[in-house]
Design a protein around this motif. Structure first.
Motif, PDB file in Angstrom:
ATOM      1  N   MET A   1      14.045   5.297  -4.588  1.00 14.89           N
ATOM      2  CA  MET A   1      12.611   5.278  -4.857  1.00 14.89           C
ATOM      3  C   MET A   1      11.876   6.145  -3.849  1.00 14.89           C
ATOM      4  SD  MET A   1      12.162   1.180  -5.208  1.00 14.89           S
ATOM      5  CE  MET A   1      13.166   0.999  -3.737  1.00 14.89           C
ATOM      6  N   TRP A   2      10.960   6.939  -4.350  1.00 12.41           N
ATOM      7  CA  TRP A   2      10.043   7.671  -3.478  1.00 12.41           C
ATOM      8  C   TRP A   2       8.795   6.808  -3.280  1.00 12.41           C
ATOM      9  CZ3 TRP A   2      11.308  11.533  -0.525  1.00 12.41           C
ATOM     10  CH2 TRP A   2      12.257  12.480  -0.918  1.00 12.41           C
ATOM     11  N   PHE A   3       8.536   6.403  -2.054  1.00 10.08           N
ATOM     12  CA  PHE A   3       7.332   5.655  -1.704  1.00 10.08           C
ATOM     13  C   PHE A   3       6.344   6.581  -1.021  1.00 10.08           C
ATOM     14  CE2 PHE A   3       9.464   1.610  -2.292  1.00 10.08           C
ATOM     15  CZ  PHE A   3       8.425   0.706  -2.491  1.00 10.08           C
ATOM     16  N   ALA A   4       5.112   6.643  -1.515  1.00  2.00           N
ATOM     17  CA  ALA A   4       4.043   7.303  -0.768  1.00  2.00           C
ATOM     18  C   ALA A   4       3.770   6.452   0.457  1.00  2.00           C
ATOM     19  CB  ALA A   4       2.787   7.414  -1.628  1.00  2.00           C
ATOM     20  N   ILE A   5       3.821   7.049   1.660  1.00  2.00           N
ATOM     21  CA  ILE A   5       3.698   6.246   2.887  1.00  2.00           C
ATOM     22  C   ILE A   5       2.575   6.670   3.813  1.00  2.00           C
ATOM     23  CG2 ILE A   5       6.154   5.657   2.877  1.00  2.00           C
ATOM     24  CD1 ILE A   5       6.381   7.672   5.328  1.00  2.00           C
ATOM     25  N   LEU A   6       2.029   7.882   3.612  1.00  2.00           N
ATOM     26  CA  LEU A   6       1.067   8.399   4.586  1.00  2.00           C
ATOM     27  C   LEU A   6       0.305   9.561   3.968  1.00  2.00           C
ATOM     28  CD1 LEU A   6       0.587   7.715   7.677  1.00  2.00           C
ATOM     29  CD2 LEU A   6       1.943   9.746   8.174  1.00  2.00           C
ATOM     30  N   SER A   7      -0.966   9.673   4.287  1.00  4.90           N
ATOM     31  CA  SER A   7      -1.744  10.821   3.837  1.00  4.90           C
ATOM     32  C   SER A   7      -1.323  12.067   4.606  1.00  4.90           C
ATOM     33  CB  SER A   7      -3.237  10.561   4.055  1.00  4.90           C
ATOM     34  OG  SER A   7      -4.020  11.640   3.596  1.00  4.90           O
ATOM     35  N   SER A   8      -1.181  13.187   3.913  1.00  9.42           N
ATOM     36  CA  SER A   8      -0.735  14.432   4.548  1.00  9.42           C
ATOM     37  C   SER A   8      -1.602  14.828   5.727  1.00  9.42           C
ATOM     38  CB  SER A   8      -0.727  15.569   3.517  1.00  9.42           C
ATOM     39  OG  SER A   8       0.269  15.371   2.549  1.00  9.42           O
ATOM     40  N   LYS A   9      -2.894  14.579   5.639  1.00 14.09           N
ATOM     41  CA  LYS A   9      -3.806  15.010   6.688  1.00 14.09           C
ATOM     42  C   LYS A   9      -3.594  14.251   7.997  1.00 14.09           C
ATOM     43  CE  LYS A   9      -7.526  11.959   5.066  1.00 14.09           C
ATOM     44  NZ  LYS A   9      -8.869  11.925   4.430  1.00 14.09           N
ATOM     45  N   GLU A  10      -2.837  13.161   7.945  1.00 20.04           N
ATOM     46  CA  GLU A  10      -2.600  12.381   9.156  1.00 20.04           C
ATOM     47  C   GLU A  10      -1.468  12.944  10.006  1.00 20.04           C
ATOM     48  OE1 GLU A  10      -3.265   7.891   8.618  1.00 20.04           O
ATOM     49  OE2 GLU A  10      -2.724   8.564   6.604  1.00 20.04           O
ATOM     50  N   VAL A  11      -0.692  13.864   9.451  1.00 16.43           N
ATOM     51  CA  VAL A  11       0.402  14.480  10.212  1.00 16.43           C
ATOM     52  C   VAL A  11       0.034  15.929  10.466  1.00 16.43           C
ATOM     53  CG1 VAL A  11       2.877  14.946  10.345  1.00 16.43           C
ATOM     54  CG2 VAL A  11       2.048  12.950   9.075  1.00 16.43           C
ATOM     55  N   ARG A  12      -0.466  16.187  11.663  1.00 18.58           N
ATOM     56  CA  ARG A  12      -0.880  17.527  12.040  1.00 18.58           C
ATOM     57  C   ARG A  12       0.294  18.279  12.654  1.00 18.58           C
ATOM     58  NH1 ARG A  12      -5.857  15.706  15.594  1.00 18.58           N
ATOM     59  NH2 ARG A  12      -5.302  17.657  16.645  1.00 18.58           N
ATOM     60  N   LYS A  13       0.137  19.584  12.750  1.00 21.01           N
ATOM     61  CA  LYS A  13       1.248  20.416  13.211  1.00 21.01           C
ATOM     62  C   LYS A  13       1.459  20.339  14.717  1.00 21.01           C
ATOM     63  CE  LYS A  13       3.233  24.994  12.355  1.00 21.01           C
ATOM     64  NZ  LYS A  13       3.039  26.305  11.712  1.00 21.01           N
ATOM     65  N   ASP A  14       0.447  19.934  15.453  1.00 20.58           N
ATOM     66  CA  ASP A  14       0.524  20.022  16.911  1.00 20.58           C
ATOM     67  C   ASP A  14       0.939  18.737  17.614  1.00 20.58           C
ATOM     68  OD1 ASP A  14      -1.788  18.758  16.129  1.00 20.58           O
ATOM     69  OD2 ASP A  14      -3.019  19.598  17.722  1.00 20.58           O
ATOM     70  N   ALA A  71      -4.788   4.518  -6.238  1.00 16.68           N
ATOM     71  CA  ALA A  71      -4.410   3.751  -5.052  1.00 16.68           C
ATOM     72  C   ALA A  71      -2.921   3.913  -4.781  1.00 16.68           C
ATOM     73  CB  ALA A  71      -4.752   2.276  -5.229  1.00 16.68           C
ATOM     74  N   PHE A  72      -2.587   3.985  -3.497  1.00 20.67           N
ATOM     75  CA  PHE A  72      -1.203   3.989  -3.026  1.00 20.67           C
ATOM     76  C   PHE A  72      -1.020   2.724  -2.191  1.00 20.67           C
ATOM     77  CE2 PHE A  72      -2.756   8.329  -3.298  1.00 20.67           C
ATOM     78  CZ  PHE A  72      -1.756   9.004  -3.992  1.00 20.67           C
ATOM     79  N   PHE A  73       0.022   1.955  -2.469  1.00 19.93           N
ATOM     80  CA  PHE A  73       0.273   0.698  -1.771  1.00 19.93           C
ATOM     81  C   PHE A  73       1.496   0.886  -0.871  1.00 19.93           C
ATOM     82  CE2 PHE A  73      -1.506  -0.011  -5.965  1.00 19.93           C
ATOM     83  CZ  PHE A  73      -2.659  -0.716  -5.662  1.00 19.93           C
ATOM     84  N   VAL A  74       1.289   0.826   0.431  1.00 22.27           N
ATOM     85  CA  VAL A  74       2.320   1.211   1.394  1.00 22.27           C
ATOM     86  C   VAL A  74       2.817  -0.011   2.167  1.00 22.27           C
ATOM     87  CG1 VAL A  74       2.871   2.718   3.322  1.00 22.27           C
ATOM     88  CG2 VAL A  74       1.183   3.450   1.614  1.00 22.27           C
ATOM     89  N   PRO A  75       4.082  -0.401   2.012  1.00 21.38           N
ATOM     90  CA  PRO A  75       4.600  -1.552   2.765  1.00 21.38           C
ATOM     91  C   PRO A  75       4.691  -1.227   4.258  1.00 21.38           C
ATOM     92  CG  PRO A  75       6.027  -1.001   0.881  1.00 21.38           C
ATOM     93  CD  PRO A  75       5.097   0.155   1.087  1.00 21.38           C
ATOM     94  N   VAL A  76       4.004  -1.980   5.070  1.00 17.66           N
ATOM     95  CA  VAL A  76       4.060  -1.822   6.520  1.00 17.66           C
ATOM     96  C   VAL A  76       5.116  -2.770   7.080  1.00 17.66           C
ATOM     97  CG1 VAL A  76       2.760  -1.967   8.681  1.00 17.66           C
ATOM     98  CG2 VAL A  76       1.654  -1.090   6.610  1.00 17.66           C
ATOM     99  N   THR A  77       4.910  -4.053   6.867  1.00 18.96           N
ATOM    100  CA  THR A  77       5.904  -5.084   7.178  1.00 18.96           C
ATOM    101  C   THR A  77       5.985  -5.999   5.964  1.00 18.96           C
ATOM    102  OG1 THR A  77       4.282  -6.627   8.115  1.00 18.96           O
ATOM    103  CG2 THR A  77       5.261  -5.002   9.621  1.00 18.96           C
ATOM    104  N   LYS A  78       6.747  -7.069   6.067  1.00 22.21           N
ATOM    105  CA  LYS A  78       6.809  -8.025   4.955  1.00 22.21           C
ATOM    106  C   LYS A  78       5.455  -8.664   4.697  1.00 22.21           C
ATOM    107  CE  LYS A  78      11.677  -9.386   5.317  1.00 22.21           C
ATOM    108  NZ  LYS A  78      12.618 -10.524   5.494  1.00 22.21           N
TER     109      LYS A  78
END
Length: 319
Positions: free
Chosen positions: A1-14, A232-239
């Protein structure tokens, strides 16, 4: 399964970013080509958090002793031993398969190697502008998802917003599977005047103007019109915790800066609706297996059938 886990803009190159997903500490960063990498957020040496380190020439450098990691989780350099030192293969941490699509970062979770690429709604194209918010709820993943598959709660939870009209009687609903991982469902709520709710079979062939679509495991869309969508994207963090990324897509004027402003203003209303849900959903018991479902819960039933087929996900949720 591919889970969406994070918005792209939150991972910057630097710089790297550390997150918790599926109860695991994970660090993500971009290499010199902008490709996203994800590995265990713990240095194999003395277990410092790699997310507190730096990105050096596309590699992730531990902040403690400068060990450098590649996207496969392998240590490629131990500074104290010299640049010519050949690092043994045992110096490595777990790496995760990730991909990027629709402005989200997706992680492979399940058995075997990734199959294909992540899926998103094909009818949401680049002509849409969108606004995005995120927040974490104190509920397990299924509770967050099923709230958006629930067609019976609208006149009670949202009686001052999208549930106006006292349409408490729920005909159907009608669920149509598109393929093995996605379905649409149509809502036919009306005022109760003493009639009995119609069964899904009695509504065969009917489609509501506004409908909802779900792509397993964690992407949902409210198809309001051809020019307006809520996703909406629902992202499991913990149980016990789930992060929700909510997007409002608009292509009202065809002028992206203006549509983006409209989407941003419209998100204020969507946030009110979301918080009406949160107030109630966070009161639910966590174990969905205790529920007694009824006809109006048909979309939830279909989601659960698909959920229970994924052994690794079930183990994470209930193990």
């Amino acid at each position: 399964m591919w889970f969406a886990i994070l918005s792209s803009k939150e991972v910057r190159k630097d710089r790297p970013v550390g997150v918790v997903r599926f109860g695991r500490n994970i660090v993500l960063w971009r290499d010199e080509n902008g490709k996203v990498n994800a590995i265990e957020d713990s240095c194999v040496h003395r277990r410092a958090r790699l997310s507190a380190g730096k990105v050096i020439n596309g590699r992730l450098q531990c902040p403690f002793h400068g060990f450098e990691y590649d996207g496969d989780g392998r240590v490629k350099l131990i500074p104290a031993l010299g640049r010519s030192y050949r690092v043994p293969e045992r110096f490595s941490v777990k790496a995760y398969n990730v991909a990027e699509k629709a402005g989200m970062i997706w992680m492979w979770f399940g058995e075997g190697e990734p199959g294909g690429e992540p899926r998103f709604f094909e009818d949401i194209d680049k002509k849409f502008a969108c606004a995005e918010i995120q927040e974490t709820w104190n509920v397990p993943f299924p509770r967050a998802v099923e709230n958006q598959l629930d067609v019976m709660h609208l006149p009670f939870v949202h009686r001052t917003t999208i549930g106006r009209g006292n349409r408490t009687l729920v005909n159907g609903p009608v669920v149509k599977w598109i393929d093995g991982d996605s379905f649409v469902f149509y809502v036919f709520n009306e005022v109760d005047r003493g009639q009995i709710a119609k069964k899904p079979g009695e509504l065969e062939g009917l489609e509501s103007r506004v409908y909802l679509e779900f792509i397993f495991p964690n992407v949902w869309q409210n198809h309001i019109s051809e020019k307006v969508r809520v996703v909406a994207f629902f992202v499991p963090v913990t149980k016990e915790k789930t992060m929700i990324y909510l997007r409002f897509y608009i292509k009202a004027t065809g002028i992206r800066p203006l549509d983006r402003l409209i989407a941003k203003l419209g998100m204020r209303f969507n946030k009110v609706v979301l918080h009406q849900d949160r107030r109630v959903v966070e009161t639910q018991e966590w174990d969905i297996r205790k529920d007694s479902l009824v006809q109006g819960d048909l979309p939830i039933m279909e989601f659960r059938k698909r959920l229970y087929r994924e052994k690794k996900l079930v183990e994470f949720l209930f193990g």
